[in-house]
Write a protein that holds these residues in place. Structure first.
Motif, mmCIF file in Angstrom:
data_model
loop_
_atom_site.group_PDB
_atom_site.id
_atom_site.type_symbol
_atom_site.label_atom_id
_atom_site.label_comp_id
_atom_site.label_asym_id
_atom_site.label_seq_id
_atom_site.Cartn_x
_atom_site.Cartn_y
_atom_site.Cartn_z
ATOM 1 N N VAL A 77 -44.112 44.294 50.046
ATOM 2 C CA VAL A 77 -43.437 44.367 51.050
ATOM 3 C C VAL A 77 -42.201 43.646 51.256
ATOM 4 C CG1 VAL A 77 -43.746 43.961 53.784
ATOM 5 C CG2 VAL A 77 -45.775 44.626 52.661
ATOM 6 N N LEU A 78 -41.894 42.138 50.921
ATOM 7 C CA LEU A 78 -41.437 42.097 50.580
ATOM 8 C C LEU A 78 -39.816 42.851 50.564
ATOM 9 C CD1 LEU A 78 -41.407 37.999 50.160
ATOM 10 C CD2 LEU A 78 -40.232 39.129 52.665
ATOM 11 N N ARG A 79 -40.250 43.691 48.664
ATOM 12 C CA ARG A 79 -39.175 44.425 48.827
ATOM 13 C C ARG A 79 -39.007 45.630 48.616
ATOM 14 N NH1 ARG A 79 -38.064 42.215 43.798
ATOM 15 N NH2 ARG A 79 -39.857 40.858 42.414
ATOM 16 N N ASP A 80 -39.704 45.454 50.186
ATOM 17 C CA ASP A 80 -39.259 46.990 51.293
ATOM 18 C C ASP A 80 -38.851 46.726 51.913
ATOM 19 O OD1 ASP A 80 -39.990 49.363 51.905
ATOM 20 O OD2 ASP A 80 -41.324 48.583 52.963
ATOM 21 N N ARG A 81 -38.561 45.233 52.225
ATOM 22 C CA ARG A 81 -37.124 45.079 53.653
ATOM 23 C C ARG A 81 -36.779 44.020 53.330
ATOM 24 N NH1 ARG A 81 -39.572 42.978 58.181
ATOM 25 N NH2 ARG A 81 -37.618 43.494 58.610
ATOM 26 N N ILE A 82 -36.140 43.487 51.593
ATOM 27 C CA ILE A 82 -35.295 42.790 51.961
ATOM 28 C C ILE A 82 -33.834 43.938 51.515
ATOM 29 C CG2 ILE A 82 -33.967 40.754 49.664
ATOM 30 C CD1 ILE A 82 -36.757 39.767 50.988
ATOM 31 N N GLY A 97 -34.560 36.372 51.551
ATOM 32 C CA GLY A 97 -35.872 36.328 52.926
ATOM 33 C C GLY A 97 -36.044 35.482 54.405
ATOM 34 N N ILE A 102 -35.670 37.057 57.768
ATOM 35 C CA ILE A 102 -36.688 38.314 57.794
ATOM 36 C C ILE A 102 -38.035 37.296 57.274
ATOM 37 C CG2 ILE A 102 -37.856 39.293 55.692
ATOM 38 C CD1 ILE A 102 -35.465 40.584 55.602
ATOM 39 N N LEU A 150 -44.385 41.120 58.652
ATOM 40 C CA LEU A 150 -43.550 41.635 58.313
ATOM 41 C C LEU A 150 -43.285 43.567 58.117
ATOM 42 C CD1 LEU A 150 -43.134 40.503 54.583
ATOM 43 C CD2 LEU A 150 -41.959 40.258 56.573
ATOM 44 N N CYS A 151 -44.874 44.471 58.707
ATOM 45 C CA CYS A 151 -44.771 45.371 58.547
ATOM 46 C C CYS A 151 -44.880 45.549 59.920
ATOM 47 C CB CYS A 151 -46.356 45.705 57.962
ATOM 48 S SG CYS A 151 -46.041 46.486 56.641
ATOM 49 N N ALA A 154 -41.118 45.393 60.968
ATOM 50 C CA ALA A 154 -40.491 47.155 60.683
ATOM 51 C C ALA A 154 -40.012 47.901 61.380
ATOM 52 C CB ALA A 154 -40.624 46.986 58.821
ATOM 53 N N SER A 155 -41.292 47.972 61.588
ATOM 54 C CA SER A 155 -41.935 49.116 62.224
ATOM 55 C C SER A 155 -41.220 49.296 63.875
ATOM 56 C CB SER A 155 -43.659 49.441 62.789
ATOM 57 O OG SER A 155 -44.168 48.395 63.778
#
Length: 157
Positions: A77-82, A97, A102, A150-151, A154-155
């Protein structure tokens, strides 16, 4: 050549320090539900970590593996958010992060502690670590919570 047959699983005697039955192991993890909106790659890893915890009734060491495995979901999830996460190691993702807001300071602290445990085992510095389920469940729960948070952010964003 002789054929070796594996025995059917029997409860690990150490499990009885924490629970009296396999059903109680289920009760320990039943609240670990993958929320909607979690990427499937992370959701699969979280479900596996939950099952490893439950199965530690039979193989006590699975509780340690569950903690290490749950960190993979956070990393996904971090890879997706950063932005520009690329192939940065988890340590770099945690630092970035936290710097970007984040991750909270507490989340970053937890993740760095977990990363150190994981690295010690992965790189042979810690060859036999056994984390009792009573210690592992809160750590896996924290991974579930961080992924969820985190999700959710993000949403909403």
């Amino acid at each position: 050549m002789t054929t070796q047959r594996l025995p059917f699983p029997v409860p690990d005697e150490r499990a009885h320090y924490f629970v009296d039955s396999y059903a109680e192991m289920h009760a320990l993890v039943e609240d670990l539900v993958v929320p909607d909106g979690v990427p499937e790659a992370a959701a699969t890893v979280l479900r596996t970590a939950r099952e490893l915890l439950r199965q530690s009734y039979y193989c006590y060491e699975f509780s340690t593996v569950a903690v290490m495995h749950s960190l993979i979901a956070v990393e996904v999830v971090l890879r997706d958010r950063i932005p520009d996460a690329g192939k940065k190691p988890l340590h770099g993702l945690i630092k970035q992060g936290a710097a970007a807001g984040i991750l909270t300071a507490r989340q970053a602290e937890y993740l760095d502690y977990g990363r150190q445990i994981r690295n010690g085992m992965a790189h042979g510095r810690t060859t036999h670590a056994v984390m009792p389920p009573a210690m592992a469940v809160p750590m896996v729960t924290t991974s579930f919570a961080i992924v969820s948070e985190l999700c959710a952010v993000a949403s909403a964003g």
